[in-house]
Write a protein that holds these residues in place. Sequence first.
Motif, PDB file in Angstrom:
ATOM      1  N   CYS A   1     -21.437 -59.051 -21.207  1.00 54.91           N
ATOM      2  CA  CYS A   1     -20.780 -57.786 -21.536  1.00 54.91           C
ATOM      3  C   CYS A   1     -21.813 -56.654 -21.607  1.00 54.91           C
ATOM      4  CB  CYS A   1     -20.083 -57.946 -22.883  1.00 54.91           C
ATOM      5  SG  CYS A   1     -19.039 -56.585 -23.388  1.00 54.91           S
ATOM      6  N   CYS A   2     -21.449 -55.475 -21.349  1.00 55.52           N
ATOM      7  CA  CYS A   2     -20.188 -55.005 -20.849  1.00 55.52           C
ATOM      8  C   CYS A   2     -20.448 -54.078 -19.655  1.00 55.52           C
ATOM      9  CB  CYS A   2     -19.424 -54.228 -21.913  1.00 55.52           C
ATOM     10  SG  CYS A   2     -18.645 -55.254 -23.151  1.00 55.52           S
ATOM     11  N   PRO A   3     -19.684 -54.106 -18.575  1.00 57.07           N
ATOM     12  CA  PRO A   3     -18.436 -54.846 -18.445  1.00 57.07           C
ATOM     13  C   PRO A   3     -18.665 -56.324 -18.139  1.00 57.07           C
ATOM     14  CG  PRO A   3     -18.896 -53.722 -16.402  1.00 57.07           C
ATOM     15  CD  PRO A   3     -19.968 -53.302 -17.369  1.00 57.07           C
TER      16      PRO A   3
ATOM     17  N   THR B   1     -13.011 -52.603 -15.345  1.00 55.53           N
ATOM     18  CA  THR B   1     -12.505 -53.242 -16.549  1.00 55.53           C
ATOM     19  C   THR B   1     -13.665 -53.485 -17.490  1.00 55.53           C
ATOM     20  OG1 THR B   1     -11.116 -55.034 -17.408  1.00 55.53           O
ATOM     21  CG2 THR B   1     -12.742 -55.632 -15.749  1.00 55.53           C
ATOM     22  N   ARG B   2     -13.377 -53.609 -18.758  1.00 53.94           N
ATOM     23  CA  ARG B   2     -14.423 -53.812 -19.756  1.00 53.94           C
ATOM     24  C   ARG B   2     -14.639 -55.303 -20.015  1.00 53.94           C
ATOM     25  NH1 ARG B   2     -17.028 -51.526 -24.179  1.00 53.94           N
ATOM     26  NH2 ARG B   2     -17.149 -52.844 -26.036  1.00 53.94           N
ATOM     27  N   GLY B   3     -13.542 -56.049 -20.188  1.00 56.09           N
ATOM     28  CA  GLY B   3     -13.645 -57.457 -20.546  1.00 56.09           C
ATOM     29  C   GLY B   3     -13.072 -58.363 -19.481  1.00 56.09           C
ATOM     30  N   ASN B   4     -13.239 -59.654 -19.681  1.00 54.69           N
ATOM     31  CA  ASN B   4     -12.622 -60.664 -18.844  1.00 54.69           C
ATOM     32  C   ASN B   4     -12.594 -61.970 -19.625  1.00 54.69           C
ATOM     33  OD1 ASN B   4     -11.334 -61.455 -16.404  1.00 54.69           O
ATOM     34  ND2 ASN B   4     -12.681 -60.043 -15.309  1.00 54.69           N
TER      35      ASN B   4
ATOM     36  N   GLY C   1      -7.331 -63.995 -15.470  1.00 52.32           N
ATOM     37  CA  GLY C   1      -8.259 -63.226 -16.272  1.00 52.32           C
ATOM     38  C   GLY C   1      -7.546 -62.051 -16.898  1.00 52.32           C
ATOM     39  N   LEU C   2      -8.299 -61.068 -17.349  1.00 51.90           N
ATOM     40  CA  LEU C   2      -7.678 -59.935 -18.024  1.00 51.90           C
ATOM     41  C   LEU C   2      -8.304 -58.625 -17.581  1.00 51.90           C
ATOM     42  CD1 LEU C   2      -9.695 -58.790 -20.505  1.00 51.90           C
ATOM     43  CD2 LEU C   2      -9.089 -61.024 -21.442  1.00 51.90           C
ATOM     44  N   ASN C   3      -7.595 -57.549 -17.868  1.00 51.41           N
ATOM     45  CA  ASN C   3      -8.063 -56.202 -17.536  1.00 51.41           C
ATOM     46  C   ASN C   3      -7.330 -55.188 -18.403  1.00 51.41           C
ATOM     47  OD1 ASN C   3      -5.497 -55.508 -16.162  1.00 51.41           O
ATOM     48  ND2 ASN C   3      -6.191 -57.060 -14.693  1.00 51.41           N
ATOM     49  N   TYR C   4      -7.597 -53.927 -18.150  1.00 54.40           N
ATOM     50  CA  TYR C   4      -6.959 -52.834 -18.887  1.00 54.40           C
ATOM     51  C   TYR C   4      -6.084 -51.998 -17.957  1.00 54.40           C
ATOM     52  CZ  TYR C   4     -10.363 -54.072 -22.491  1.00 54.40           C
ATOM     53  OH  TYR C   4     -11.105 -54.749 -23.426  1.00 54.40           O
ATOM     54  N   ASP C   5      -5.638 -52.595 -16.870  1.00 59.27           N
ATOM     55  CA  ASP C   5      -4.933 -51.838 -15.842  1.00 59.27           C
ATOM     56  C   ASP C   5      -3.608 -51.260 -16.330  1.00 59.27           C
ATOM     57  OD1 ASP C   5      -6.993 -52.315 -14.121  1.00 59.27           O
ATOM     58  OD2 ASP C   5      -6.016 -53.952 -13.046  1.00 59.27           O
TER      59      ASP C   5
END
Length: 437
Positions: free
Chosen positions: A215-217, A245-248, A263-267
């Motif tokens: 991190c980060c990103p 994106t910041r995290g995953n 995974g993940l994102n802030y979209d």
Amino acid sequence: MKIIDLMTFGALVALGAPFAAAQNPLVQTKYTADPAPMVYNDTIYLYTTHDEDDAEGFKMLDWLLYTSTDMVNWTDRGAVASLKDFKWIDKDNGAWAEQVIERNGKFYMYCPIHGNGIGVLVADSPYGPFKDPIGKSLVWQKEHWNDIDPTVFIDDDGQAYMYWGNPDLYYVKLNEDMISYSGDIVKLPHIEDYQEGPWFYKRNGHYYLAFASTCCPEGIGYAMSDSPTGPWEYKGHIMDHTQRTRGNHPGIIDYKGKSYVFGLNYDLLRIETDKHKERRSVSAAEMHYNPDGTIKEVPYWKDNVLEQIEFFNPYRRVEAETMAWGYGLKTAPLADGGICVNNIDNGETLTLRGVDFGKKGAKNFKAATRNAKQGAVIEVRLDSDKGPVVATLPLKSSADFSLSECKVKGAKGVHDVVFCFKGDGDNLFEWDYWQFN
């Protein structure tokens, strides 16, 4: 009514709304993170954490479940566990990344309780209810707060392992009961670019440890080994670090002949604001291996097209909370344990992809709704919200769920189905289920 301007329209297209080819994020009615997919009885059970709608930092109270058999249409199964299931703690926040695994017909959920180690819950069904079998933490190294992000794998010889940790990586050997362990907690040497969120699995004789990379990103990195306990050799990225994106946080499965990384994102948040808040969304992409077992790098979520792997059958009771896209809608639990769709406003839509009406086509459409405003209508269109109208369903006004039914004309073959909601203002009705005949 929620207004979508031209900039937001462009963001929705980029995200894979029904008028675009891609299909990410997977869930739009809630903020979801830390995907933990499990394949069981030909169905994907996608367990996630849950960022609350008003979260600024991490505000996470429970764990959610979604299911699919085609990778693009997902059914909301609601919250299957929460921090309240651990009676030995007094926390109202901190339901972080969990994983569920099946053994001998029981389902074990491993949950970090930040600052209190890692707990375990067990259920007789993947849908829960999950209960605490030991009344204490399974693992708790009280000298630090590193005990988060558990991942569990059962090897071919029956030995189960649990890995976890941020920023250090640990493992233990779980006993066959899956709620205790033998031997010492082992701290492993640092793996290049490792940060958190390990995902442990085996494929074609190779052991894999995917993880959120530094991190980060954060990106998604991975290491491989010839042994379930290492040593681990860093192999690179499944998805590279990106400022988009910041995290995953990875979850990986094989399903119906294909491999997928979640995974993940802030979209989804970015549709509403460019300010950083911990309101994340789960996405997925197909993943490919090289002949030597290494993994080909996957482009960022929005640069992928997630293909549907089987058509959707409309000739059965379908829960209304099943959707490929439903931005702006919400879901809520019912007294009988079910889920309904609510927060339905004039002009909003709900889309399912790849619905197979067959050669003869549908003749009738019915929907179970309640609290419908006078004049509220569900308009059924094919392929887009501008596509041909094949049914128009005026809804009965009733305090209890009741069926409204109408004729269908022109729904043959395979199409995306877009339910368009028409009426006066907001909160037009609540929707339980639907069916074509």
